[in-house]
Design a protein around this motif. Structure first.
Motif, short mmCIF file in Angstrom:
data_model
loop_
_atom_site.label_atom_id
_atom_site.label_comp_id
_atom_site.label_asym_id
_atom_site.label_seq_id
_atom_site.Cartn_x
_atom_site.Cartn_y
_atom_site.Cartn_z
N LYS A 29 0.82 -1.21 0.00
CA LYS A 29 0.00 0.00 0.00
C LYS A 29 0.86 1.27 0.00
O LYS A 29 0.52 2.26 -0.62
CB LYS A 29 -0.89 -0.05 1.25
CG LYS A 29 -2.05 0.90 1.27
CD LYS A 29 -3.03 0.52 2.36
CE LYS A 29 -2.57 1.00 3.72
NZ LYS A 29 -3.59 0.79 4.77
N CYS A 30 1.98 1.24 0.69
CA CYS A 30 2.82 2.43 0.84
C CYS A 30 4.20 2.30 0.20
O CYS A 30 4.95 3.27 0.18
CB CYS A 30 3.00 2.75 2.31
SG CYS A 30 1.45 3.05 3.17
N HIS A 31 4.55 1.12 -0.25
CA HIS A 31 5.92 0.93 -0.73
C HIS A 31 5.98 0.36 -2.14
O HIS A 31 6.75 -0.55 -2.42
CB HIS A 31 6.71 0.05 0.25
CG HIS A 31 6.96 0.70 1.59
ND1 HIS A 31 7.81 1.78 1.75
CD2 HIS A 31 6.46 0.45 2.82
CE1 HIS A 31 7.82 2.13 3.04
NE2 HIS A 31 7.01 1.34 3.70
N GLU A 32 5.14 0.90 -3.03
CA GLU A 32 5.18 0.49 -4.43
C GLU A 32 5.74 1.62 -5.28
O GLU A 32 5.77 2.78 -4.87
CB GLU A 32 3.77 0.15 -4.91
CG GLU A 32 3.35 -1.27 -4.62
CD GLU A 32 2.05 -1.62 -5.32
OE1 GLU A 32 2.07 -2.50 -6.20
OE2 GLU A 32 1.02 -1.01 -4.99
N LYS A 33 6.12 1.27 -6.49
CA LYS A 33 6.58 2.26 -7.47
C LYS A 33 5.58 3.40 -7.57
O LYS A 33 4.37 3.18 -7.46
CB LYS A 33 6.71 1.56 -8.82
CG LYS A 33 7.33 2.41 -9.90
CD LYS A 33 7.52 1.59 -11.16
CE LYS A 33 8.27 2.42 -12.21
NZ LYS A 33 8.70 1.58 -13.33
N LYS A 56 -4.53 10.85 -7.77
CA LYS A 56 -3.45 11.32 -6.89
C LYS A 56 -2.18 10.56 -7.20
O LYS A 56 -2.21 9.36 -7.41
CB LYS A 56 -3.81 11.01 -5.42
CG LYS A 56 -4.61 12.08 -4.73
CD LYS A 56 -4.56 11.79 -3.25
CE LYS A 56 -5.51 12.65 -2.44
NZ LYS A 56 -5.69 12.08 -1.09
N ILE A 57 -1.05 11.29 -7.19
CA ILE A 57 0.23 10.61 -7.38
C ILE A 57 0.65 10.01 -6.04
O ILE A 57 0.71 10.72 -5.03
CB ILE A 57 1.32 11.62 -7.83
CG1 ILE A 57 0.93 12.30 -9.14
CG2 ILE A 57 2.68 10.94 -7.94
CD1 ILE A 57 1.04 11.43 -10.37
#
Ligand code: HEC
Length: 139
Positions: free
Chosen positions: A42-46, A53-54
Protein backbone atom coordinates in the motif's frame (compact mmCIF):
# COMPACT_ATOMS: atom_id res chain seq x y z
CA UNK A 1 -5.47 -50.89 -8.28
CA UNK A 2 -6.85 -47.38 -7.98
CA UNK A 3 -6.26 -47.20 -4.25
CA UNK A 4 -2.69 -48.33 -4.82
CA UNK A 5 -2.12 -45.50 -7.24
CA UNK A 6 -3.50 -42.95 -4.85
CA UNK A 7 -1.31 -44.28 -2.06
CA UNK A 8 1.73 -44.14 -4.29
CA UNK A 9 0.91 -40.56 -5.22
CA UNK A 10 0.43 -39.61 -1.57
CA UNK A 11 3.72 -41.22 -0.61
CA UNK A 12 5.49 -39.35 -3.39
CA UNK A 13 3.92 -36.06 -2.33
CA UNK A 14 4.95 -36.73 1.26
CA UNK A 15 8.54 -37.41 0.28
CA UNK A 16 8.69 -34.22 -1.81
CA UNK A 17 7.18 -32.19 1.05
CA UNK A 18 9.53 -33.44 3.73
CA UNK A 19 12.48 -33.05 1.37
CA UNK A 20 11.76 -29.37 0.78
CA UNK A 21 11.11 -28.80 4.49
CA UNK A 22 14.46 -30.35 5.37
CA UNK A 23 16.34 -28.49 2.70
CA UNK A 24 14.96 -25.36 4.36
CA UNK A 25 14.77 -23.23 1.26
CA UNK A 26 12.26 -20.41 1.46
CA UNK A 27 10.61 -19.53 -1.86
CA UNK A 28 10.46 -15.73 -2.02
CA UNK A 29 7.71 -15.47 -4.62
CA UNK A 30 5.46 -18.08 -3.01
CA UNK A 31 6.08 -17.44 0.66
CA UNK A 32 7.43 -13.93 1.25
CA UNK A 33 5.91 -11.81 -1.51
CA UNK A 34 2.30 -12.41 -0.36
CA UNK A 35 3.22 -11.13 3.13
CA UNK A 36 4.68 -7.92 1.70
CA UNK A 37 1.66 -7.51 -0.60
CA UNK A 38 -0.73 -7.75 2.33
CA UNK A 39 1.10 -5.55 4.82
CA UNK A 40 3.43 -3.25 2.93
CA UNK A 41 2.59 -2.68 -0.75
CA UNK A 42 0.00 0.00 0.00
CA UNK A 43 2.82 2.43 0.84
CA UNK A 44 5.92 0.93 -0.73
CA UNK A 45 5.18 0.49 -4.43
CA UNK A 46 6.58 2.26 -7.47
CA UNK A 47 5.18 5.76 -7.93
CA UNK A 48 1.75 5.48 -9.52
CA UNK A 49 -1.54 7.32 -9.89
CA UNK A 50 -4.41 6.32 -7.65
CA UNK A 51 -7.75 8.08 -8.03
CA UNK A 52 -6.07 11.06 -9.65
CA UNK A 53 -3.45 11.32 -6.89
CA UNK A 54 0.23 10.61 -7.38
CA UNK A 55 1.35 8.06 -4.81
CA UNK A 56 5.07 7.97 -4.10
CA UNK A 57 6.78 5.15 -2.20
CA UNK A 58 6.99 6.16 1.47
CA UNK A 59 10.46 6.76 2.83
CA UNK A 60 11.76 6.30 -0.71
CA UNK A 61 11.41 2.57 -0.16
CA UNK A 62 9.91 0.21 -2.73
CA UNK A 63 9.16 -3.41 -1.95
CA UNK A 64 7.67 -4.43 -5.31
CA UNK A 65 10.88 -5.53 -7.04
CA UNK A 66 14.01 -7.52 -6.20
CA UNK A 67 16.48 -4.74 -7.06
CA UNK A 68 14.56 -2.04 -5.16
CA UNK A 69 14.15 -4.28 -2.11
CA UNK A 70 17.93 -4.61 -1.96
CA UNK A 71 18.44 -0.89 -2.67
CA UNK A 72 16.39 0.09 0.38
CA UNK A 73 15.02 3.47 1.43
CA UNK A 74 16.28 6.96 2.21
CA UNK A 75 17.36 6.45 5.82
CA UNK A 76 18.92 3.03 5.49
CA UNK A 77 20.12 2.47 1.93
CA UNK A 78 21.50 -1.03 1.29
CA UNK A 79 20.29 -2.16 4.69
CA UNK A 80 16.68 -2.99 3.96
CA UNK A 81 17.67 -6.61 3.38
CA UNK A 82 21.23 -7.62 4.25
CA UNK A 83 21.68 -11.15 2.95
CA UNK A 84 22.69 -13.51 5.75
CA UNK A 85 22.04 -10.86 8.41
CA UNK A 86 18.43 -10.64 9.54
CA UNK A 87 19.51 -8.60 12.59
CA UNK A 88 20.80 -5.84 10.27
CA UNK A 89 17.82 -5.86 7.92
CA UNK A 90 15.40 -2.96 8.40
CA UNK A 91 12.63 -4.76 6.54
CA UNK A 92 12.53 -7.26 9.40
CA UNK A 93 13.55 -4.92 12.22
CA UNK A 94 10.74 -2.44 11.57
CA UNK A 95 8.02 -5.11 11.46
CA UNK A 96 9.33 -6.65 14.71
CA UNK A 97 9.00 -3.39 16.68
CA UNK A 98 6.03 -2.98 19.00
CA UNK A 99 3.12 -1.30 17.24
CA UNK A 100 3.47 1.82 19.41
CA UNK A 101 7.04 2.44 18.25
CA UNK A 102 7.21 5.30 15.77
CA UNK A 103 9.41 3.26 13.43
CA UNK A 104 7.10 0.22 13.51
CA UNK A 105 5.90 -1.07 10.11
CA UNK A 106 3.19 -0.93 9.08
CA UNK A 107 2.69 2.30 11.10
CA UNK A 108 0.26 1.95 13.99
CA UNK A 109 -3.30 1.41 12.77
CA UNK A 110 -2.25 1.66 9.11
CA UNK A 111 -2.24 -1.97 8.05
CA UNK A 112 -2.04 -5.64 8.96
CA UNK A 113 0.80 -6.48 11.36
CA UNK A 114 3.06 -9.28 10.17
CA UNK A 115 2.46 -12.39 12.33
CA UNK A 116 5.27 -13.93 14.37
CA UNK A 117 5.21 -16.98 12.10
CA UNK A 118 5.60 -14.83 8.98
CA UNK A 119 8.40 -12.83 10.62
CA UNK A 120 10.17 -16.11 11.39
CA UNK A 121 9.83 -17.08 7.73
CA UNK A 122 11.29 -13.75 6.57
CA UNK A 123 14.12 -14.15 9.08
CA UNK A 124 14.88 -17.59 7.67
CA UNK A 125 14.76 -16.24 4.10
CA UNK A 126 17.28 -13.48 4.91
CA UNK A 127 19.50 -15.76 7.01
CA UNK A 128 19.70 -18.28 4.19
CA UNK A 129 20.93 -15.69 1.67
CA UNK A 130 17.82 -13.72 0.62
CA UNK A 131 17.44 -15.31 -2.80
CA UNK A 132 14.65 -14.06 -5.05
CA UNK A 133 14.86 -17.07 -7.35
CA UNK A 134 13.65 -16.09 -10.81
CA UNK A 135 11.45 -13.31 -9.44
CA UNK A 136 12.33 -9.77 -10.48
CA UNK A 137 9.08 -7.96 -9.84
CA UNK A 138 8.55 -4.39 -11.01
CA UNK A 139 11.72 -2.76 -12.35
C1 HEC B 1 0.41 3.17 5.65
C2 HEC B 1 1.70 3.28 5.00
C3 HEC B 1 2.79 2.28 5.29
C4 HEC B 1 2.72 0.90 5.29
C5 HEC B 1 1.49 0.03 5.08
C6 HEC B 1 4.07 0.44 5.48
N1 HEC B 1 4.92 1.50 5.60
FE1 HEC B 1 6.98 1.43 5.76
N2 HEC B 1 7.08 3.47 5.78
C7 HEC B 1 5.98 4.32 5.76
C8 HEC B 1 6.44 5.69 5.93
C9 HEC B 1 5.54 6.93 5.98
C10 HEC B 1 7.86 5.63 6.00
C11 HEC B 1 8.86 6.79 6.15
C12 HEC B 1 8.75 7.54 7.42
C13 HEC B 1 9.05 6.71 8.61
O1 HEC B 1 10.18 6.18 8.70
O2 HEC B 1 8.17 6.59 9.49
C14 HEC B 1 8.21 4.23 5.92
C15 HEC B 1 9.51 3.76 6.00
C16 HEC B 1 9.86 2.43 6.01
C17 HEC B 1 11.22 1.94 6.17
C18 HEC B 1 12.47 2.79 6.31
C19 HEC B 1 13.05 3.05 4.91
C20 HEC B 1 14.28 3.90 4.92
O3 HEC B 1 15.40 3.37 4.75
O4 HEC B 1 14.15 5.12 5.06
C21 HEC B 1 11.16 0.57 6.14
C22 HEC B 1 12.31 -0.41 6.25
C23 HEC B 1 9.76 0.21 5.97
N3 HEC B 1 9.00 1.35 5.89
C24 HEC B 1 9.31 -1.08 5.88
C25 HEC B 1 7.96 -1.43 5.78
C26 HEC B 1 7.49 -2.80 5.77
C27 HEC B 1 8.39 -4.01 5.82
C28 HEC B 1 6.13 -2.75 5.68
C29 HEC B 1 5.17 -3.90 5.74
C30 HEC B 1 5.31 -4.82 6.85
C31 HEC B 1 5.74 -1.35 5.65
N4 HEC B 1 6.88 -0.58 5.71
C32 HEC B 1 4.43 -0.89 5.56
C33 HEC B 1 4.66 3.95 5.58
C34 HEC B 1 4.19 2.65 5.50
Amino acid sequence: MKTKHILAALAAAFIVNTASAQDGAVDFEKQILPILKTSCFKCHEKEHEDNGKIKKPKGGLRLDGAAVIMKGGKENPNENVVAGKPESSWLLKTMALPESDELAMPPEGKGDRVSAADQALIKKWIASGASFGAWKGVE
